[in-house]
Enzyme design. Structure first.
Site, PDB file in Angstrom:
ATOM      1  NE  ARG A  60      -3.953  -1.547   0.330  1.00  0.00           N
ATOM      2  CZ  ARG A  60      -5.023  -1.629  -0.603  1.00  0.00           C
ATOM      3  NH1 ARG A  60      -5.273  -0.841  -1.556  1.00  0.00           N
ATOM      4  NH2 ARG A  60      -6.265  -2.489  -0.482  1.00  0.00           N
ATOM      5  CB  ALA A  72     -11.615  -4.723  -0.052  1.00  0.00           C
TER       6      ALA A  72
END
Length: 176
Positions: A60, A72
């Site tokens: 990330r 997700a």
């Protein structure tokens, strides 16, 4: 209640838009609100037949490191239902197809400045399918039993809020 007086687009991107709104407060005074508009998202808690939970590990950029997370994704395909988005993201990120998707709940992620509404699902009766990650994504997929999830939590390796809420809603007792 606050009443919008004006709204100005600050940024319009592929994923989100940023606005600066001027609002009138209940006492009549004016205030400024910075708003992030988002199309919504889904998160999936994939549970294998033996009870293990499948997590994905991905880098990330904002955090500067890899995080363990439940799969997700964004509701960014026109005409796709939430369940279809959940199924697509489960296949793309974890390489599974769910025989059963159960809706766990919905929540605003950051209602202080954003309108992203996430819907969580429990995915069961999993079968392998071909993963098709987006061009800018790469994932490591790993199933974890409850003791291993607790180790991830206590060691600081599991600190993604959507994953923690999804696991709690799925009845995974991490904090006992």
């Amino acid at each position: 209640m606050e009443e919008r007086i004006s709204s100005q687009t600050v940024y319009s991107g592929k994923l989100l838009q940023v606005f600066e709104d001027e609002v009138r407060l209940p006492d009549g005074k004016a205030a400024s609100r910075e708003i992030v508009r988002h199309p919504g998202s889904v998160a999936i808690v994939p549970r294998l037949a033996d009870g293990r939970i499948v997590l994905v590990r991905q880098f990330r950029y904002v955090t500067g490191r890899e995080l363990w997370e439940i799969p997700a994704g964004t509701c960014d395909k026109q005409g796709e239902s939430l369940e279809e988005t959940a199924s697509r993201e489960l296949a793309e990120e974890a390489g599974f197809k769910a025989g059963r998707l159960t809706r766990l709940g919905r929540a605003y992620l950051v209602p202080g400045y954003g309108d992203e509404l996430m819907t969580w699902y429990l995915a069961e009766d999993l079968s392998p399918t071909e993963a098709h990650a987006e061009m800018d994504e790469s994932f490591r997929v790993n199933p974890f039993d409850l003791p291993s999830l607790r180790v991830l939590l206590s060691s600081g390796e599991l600190e993604d809020a959507k994953s923690l809420l999804g696991l709690a809603w799925a009845g995974v007792a991490l904090w006992r």
